[in-house]
Design an enzyme around this catalytic site. Structure first.
Site, mmCIF file in Angstrom:
data_model
loop_
_atom_site.group_PDB
_atom_site.id
_atom_site.type_symbol
_atom_site.label_atom_id
_atom_site.label_comp_id
_atom_site.label_asym_id
_atom_site.label_seq_id
_atom_site.Cartn_x
_atom_site.Cartn_y
_atom_site.Cartn_z
ATOM 1 N N ASN A 74 -11.407 5.952 0.042
ATOM 2 C CA ASN A 74 -11.641 5.622 1.467
ATOM 3 C C ASN A 74 -11.105 7.230 1.471
ATOM 4 O O ASN A 74 -11.775 7.290 2.331
ATOM 5 C CB ASN A 74 -10.247 5.351 1.531
ATOM 6 C CG ASN A 74 -10.137 4.041 2.883
ATOM 7 O OD1 ASN A 74 -9.637 3.864 4.025
ATOM 8 N ND2 ASN A 74 -11.634 3.598 2.948
ATOM 9 N N LYS A 251 7.327 7.663 3.449
ATOM 10 C CA LYS A 251 6.830 6.761 4.606
ATOM 11 C C LYS A 251 5.738 5.744 4.750
ATOM 12 O O LYS A 251 5.826 4.113 4.813
ATOM 13 C CB LYS A 251 5.356 6.863 5.745
ATOM 14 C CG LYS A 251 3.973 7.844 5.139
ATOM 15 C CD LYS A 251 3.292 6.898 5.657
ATOM 16 C CE LYS A 251 1.991 7.853 5.030
ATOM 17 N NZ LYS A 251 0.825 6.358 4.577
ATOM 18 N N ARG A 315 -2.703 0.129 4.654
ATOM 19 C CA ARG A 315 -3.445 -1.082 4.192
ATOM 20 C C ARG A 315 -1.753 -1.465 3.953
ATOM 21 O O ARG A 315 -1.780 -2.752 3.550
ATOM 22 C CB ARG A 315 -4.391 -0.496 3.081
ATOM 23 C CG ARG A 315 -5.058 -0.441 3.137
ATOM 24 C CD ARG A 315 -6.111 0.466 2.628
ATOM 25 N NE ARG A 315 -4.849 1.924 2.322
ATOM 26 C CZ ARG A 315 -5.086 3.049 1.552
ATOM 27 N NH1 ARG A 315 -6.606 2.651 0.875
ATOM 28 N NH2 ARG A 315 -4.858 3.792 1.388
ATOM 29 N N LYS A 342 -6.389 1.060 -3.560
ATOM 30 C CA LYS A 342 -3.975 1.327 -3.731
ATOM 31 C C LYS A 342 -3.331 1.173 -3.459
ATOM 32 O O LYS A 342 -3.389 2.145 -1.925
ATOM 33 C CB LYS A 342 -4.854 2.087 -5.414
ATOM 34 C CG LYS A 342 -5.680 1.744 -6.431
ATOM 35 C CD LYS A 342 -5.367 1.005 -7.196
ATOM 36 C CE LYS A 342 -6.456 0.997 -8.176
ATOM 37 N NZ LYS A 342 -6.741 -0.203 -8.926
ATOM 38 N N GLN A 344 0.275 2.155 -2.058
ATOM 39 C CA GLN A 344 1.215 3.472 -2.791
ATOM 40 C C GLN A 344 2.604 2.613 -2.456
ATOM 41 O O GLN A 344 3.467 3.404 -3.490
ATOM 42 C CB GLN A 344 0.759 4.734 -2.102
ATOM 43 C CG GLN A 344 -0.577 5.225 -2.485
ATOM 44 C CD GLN A 344 -0.512 5.559 -3.844
ATOM 45 O OE1 GLN A 344 -0.954 7.162 -3.550
ATOM 46 N NE2 GLN A 344 -0.990 4.778 -4.747
HETATM 47 N N1 LIG Z 1 -6.589 5.644 2.605
HETATM 48 C C1 LIG Z 1 -5.946 6.640 3.674
HETATM 49 O O1 LIG Z 1 -6.230 6.098 4.736
HETATM 50 C C2 LIG Z 1 -4.770 6.952 3.129
HETATM 51 C C3 LIG Z 1 -5.213 7.558 1.862
HETATM 52 N N2 LIG Z 1 -4.057 8.705 1.704
HETATM 53 C C4 LIG Z 1 -3.792 9.014 0.184
HETATM 54 O O2 LIG Z 1 -4.907 9.368 -0.168
HETATM 55 C C5 LIG Z 1 -4.826 9.091 -2.320
HETATM 56 C C6 LIG Z 1 -5.958 8.171 -2.426
HETATM 57 O O3 LIG Z 1 -6.753 6.932 -1.574
HETATM 58 P P1 LIG Z 1 -7.898 7.087 -1.360
HETATM 59 O O4 LIG Z 1 -8.229 7.691 -1.106
HETATM 60 O O5 LIG Z 1 -7.320 5.648 -0.013
HETATM 61 O O6 LIG Z 1 -8.100 5.735 -2.762
HETATM 62 P P2 LIG Z 1 -8.168 4.138 -2.675
HETATM 63 O O7 LIG Z 1 -6.587 3.362 -2.483
HETATM 64 O O8 LIG Z 1 -9.564 3.910 -1.565
HETATM 65 O O9 LIG Z 1 -8.781 4.126 -4.155
HETATM 66 C C7 LIG Z 1 -8.575 3.807 -5.001
HETATM 67 C C8 LIG Z 1 -9.438 5.201 -6.170
HETATM 68 O O10 LIG Z 1 -8.772 4.555 -7.600
HETATM 69 C C9 LIG Z 1 -9.404 5.013 -8.601
HETATM 70 N N3 LIG Z 1 -9.673 4.669 -9.463
HETATM 71 C C10 LIG Z 1 -9.179 3.574 -10.065
HETATM 72 N N4 LIG Z 1 -8.411 3.090 -11.468
HETATM 73 C C11 LIG Z 1 -8.206 4.902 -11.573
HETATM 74 C C12 LIG Z 1 -7.789 5.038 -12.703
HETATM 75 N N5 LIG Z 1 -7.506 4.767 -13.644
HETATM 76 N N6 LIG Z 1 -8.570 6.800 -12.706
HETATM 77 C C13 LIG Z 1 -8.786 7.485 -11.210
HETATM 78 N N7 LIG Z 1 -9.175 6.715 -10.010
HETATM 79 C C14 LIG Z 1 -9.084 5.560 -10.453
HETATM 80 C C15 LIG Z 1 -10.944 4.162 -7.454
HETATM 81 O O11 LIG Z 1 -12.000 4.311 -8.484
HETATM 82 C C16 LIG Z 1 -10.726 4.552 -6.282
HETATM 83 O O12 LIG Z 1 -11.534 5.337 -6.170
HETATM 84 C C17 LIG Z 1 -3.478 8.173 -2.081
HETATM 85 O O13 LIG Z 1 -2.399 8.578 -1.976
HETATM 86 C C18 LIG Z 1 -3.324 7.381 -0.252
HETATM 87 O O14 LIG Z 1 -1.771 7.143 -0.030
HETATM 88 C C19 LIG Z 1 -4.014 9.407 2.554
HETATM 89 C C20 LIG Z 1 -4.120 9.681 4.311
HETATM 90 C C21 LIG Z 1 -4.847 9.016 4.284
HETATM 91 O O1 LIG Z 2 -1.563 7.437 4.374
HETATM 92 C C1 LIG Z 2 -1.793 6.584 5.303
HETATM 93 C C2 LIG Z 2 -2.452 7.219 6.829
HETATM 94 O O2 LIG Z 2 -1.779 8.500 7.120
HETATM 95 C C3 LIG Z 2 -2.701 5.098 4.723
HETATM 96 O O3 LIG Z 2 -1.795 4.780 4.775
HETATM 97 P P1 LIG Z 2 -1.655 2.898 3.513
HETATM 98 O O4 LIG Z 2 -2.255 3.492 2.318
HETATM 99 O O5 LIG Z 2 -0.668 2.308 3.756
HETATM 100 O O6 LIG Z 2 -2.960 2.868 4.192
#
Ligand SMILES: NC(=O)C1=CN([C@@H]2O[C@H](COP(=O)(O)OP(=O)(O)OC[C@H]3O[C@@H](n4cnc5c(N)ncnc54)[C@H](O)[C@@H]3O)[C@@H](O)[C@H]2O)C=CC1
Ligand SMILES: O=C(CO)COP(=O)(O)O
EC number: 1.1.1.8
Length: 407
Positions: A74, A251, A315, A342, A344
């Site tokens: 995402n 957080k 989430r 996923k 966290q």
């Molecule tokens: N989504 C949000 O609003 C925000 C997320 N983050 C952080 O960014 C980081 C990434 O989160 P998102 O982009 O939201 O991911 P996500 O939770 O939306 O998606 C999961 C990702 O992990 C991948 N995946 C699944 N199994 C895997 C494996 N074995 N090896 C490698 N990749 C695998 C999936 O293909 C997918 O791309 C996290 O640490 C999250 O806390 C930070 C700010 C905002």
């Molecule tokens: O880090 C995030 C916003 O800054 C997203 O939080 P969530 O993983 O709980 O959606």
């Protein structure tokens, strides 16, 4: 080692000189963020950046930088949208941006093929077109091999595997930027920061970007702030990069607590108490385990702002609320509700608890401890109420008021 960090809200004409100076060494990461001052009517980060890039030595020597995004969930996809667009309009960047995609098959077709044909990550960021210069690559080595800038944005539990795969396969001169929120367990009962794992294993510098950045809203180009923590000996501001990253990880634990409160129907006052006590534990955690950090960091986007947005719109909150209401396990709900995305928070709570338990310090962080125990089903969610009522923060206040009354 030094650091600079900033909150984008501060960007205005008066601060221009300041950023111009910083940009000479940090231009590589600033280009990411032009969207953040979108529609503010002030000098935008992009305007500043373009001028900075023109003045930088790198520009003069016409070095072209290649960017790779390691991750396509995402947040990874939202960032790919911005980065892909920015490299097109900024000089000194290779126009092709590679995005490592963990391959999966959707309706009989590979996700990489779907992205490269439709320019949409239909699973993790549906409804948003990615720029055509963003190319989905299923092999992380191939995606990262030529990159000068590696943007790490995968769920934190996968970072060690990715690092071992990339070891010795990337440019030694590359720099990293981690957008990953979480920790990993360190041997001997501690935790390790994700940016430290990247630096240590890949032997590259790694800055961090953390903030109140719900991916969906960023992709829609709504105004937001963020905080960058960057170690660079040529940049002198504050040495607080670890605190920026720790805020981003902790957080997510508090957001689970906010979700439990929502699930129990306890109301906004109780939720505000959880947020406040959570912030106090975040501050104490940094104070105890990473002494020397600045209180001011908690009032940046990476601190209180990210805490609030995640406790309302994230989430972790959403799934934790459902956990209380449905009595299903967190893992089951993650699979049912997030379509592959996923959580966290619960794993971070476990990693933090591993350290607190080893050090005999669970009592000093009762909220983090209760949230972990609720997540693993050791105690009921109702335990949140006792935890808030008996939190040591209240005891400190009581002692102080007793002193005032006595004197
Ligand atoms: N989504 C949000 O609003 C925000 C997320 N983050 C952080 O960014 C980081 C990434 O989160 P998102 O982009 O939201 O991911 P996500 O939770 O939306 O998606 C999961 C990702 O992990 C991948 N995946 C699944 N199994 C895997 C494996 N074995 N090896 C490698 N990749 C695998 C999936 O293909 C997918 O791309 C996290 O640490 C999250 O806390 C930070 C700010 C905002
Ligand atoms: O880090 C995030 C916003 O800054 C997203 O939080 P969530 O993983 O709980 O959606």
């Amino acid at each position: 080692m030094f650091i600079f960090y900033f909150t984008v809200l501060r960007l205005h004409k008066q601060s221009f000189t300041y950023y111009l100076r910083l940009s000479l060494v940090s231009d590589k990461i600033l280009f990411l963020l032009n969207h953040i001052s979108y529609n503010t009517g002030k000098l935008t980060l992009n305007e500043i950046l373009v001028i900075c890039l023109k003045s930088s030595r790198k520009c003069a020597s016409s070095v072209v930088e290649t960017v790779c995004i390691i991750g396509s969930g995402n947040w990874g996809s939202a960032i790919a949208k911005i980065v892909g667009r920015n490299v097109q309009r900024l000089p000194n960047f290779e126009k092709r941006v590679t995005m490592y995609v963990y391959e999966e098959v959707i309706n009989g077709k590979k996700l990489t093929e779907i992205i490269n044909e439709t320019h949409e990550n239909v699973k993790y960021l549906p409804g948003h077109k990615l720029p055509e210069n963003v190319v989905a690559v299923p092999d992380v080595i191939e995606a990262a091999r030529e990159a000068d800038i590696l943007i790490f944005v995968i769920p934190h539990q996968f970072i060690r595997t990715i690092c071992s795969t990339l070891l010795g396969k990337i440019k030694p001169t590359a720099i990293g930027l981690s957008l990953i929120k979480g920790f990993d367990q360190a041997e001997g009962g501690g935790i390790e920061l994700i940016s430290h794992i990247i630096s240590k294993h890949l032997k590259i510098q790694c800055a961090v970007l953390m903030g109140a950045n719900l991916a969906g809203e960023v992709a829609e180009e709504k105004f937001c702030e963020t905080t960058i923590g960057c170690r660079d000996s040529r940049v002198v501001v504050v040495d607080d990069e670890d605190a920026v990253e720790i805020c981003g990880a902790l957080k997510n634990i508090v957001a689970c607590g906010a979700g439990f409160v929502d699930g129990l129907g306890l109301g906004d006052n109780t939720k505000a108490a959880v947020i406040r006590l959570g912030l106090m534990e975040m501050i104490k955690f940094v104070d105890v385990f990473y002494p020397g950090s600045k209180l001011a960091t908690f009032f940046e986007s990476c601190g209180v702002a990210d805490l609030i947005t995640t406790c309302y719109g994230g989430r972790n909150r959403k799934v934790s609320e459902a956990f209380v209401k449905s009595k299903k396990s967190i893992k089951q709900l993650e699979d049912e509700m997030l379509n592959g995305q996923k959580l966290q928070g619960p794993i971070t709570a476990e990693e933090v608890n591993y350290m607190l338990k080893t050090k005999g310090m669970e009592d000093r962080f009762p909220l983090f401890t209760a949230i972990h125990r609720i997540c693993i089903g050791e105690v009921k969610a109702e335990e949140m109420i006792n935890c808030i009522k008996n939190h040591p923060e209240h005891m400190v206040k009581m002692e102080m008021s007793e002193v005032v009354e006595e004197s």
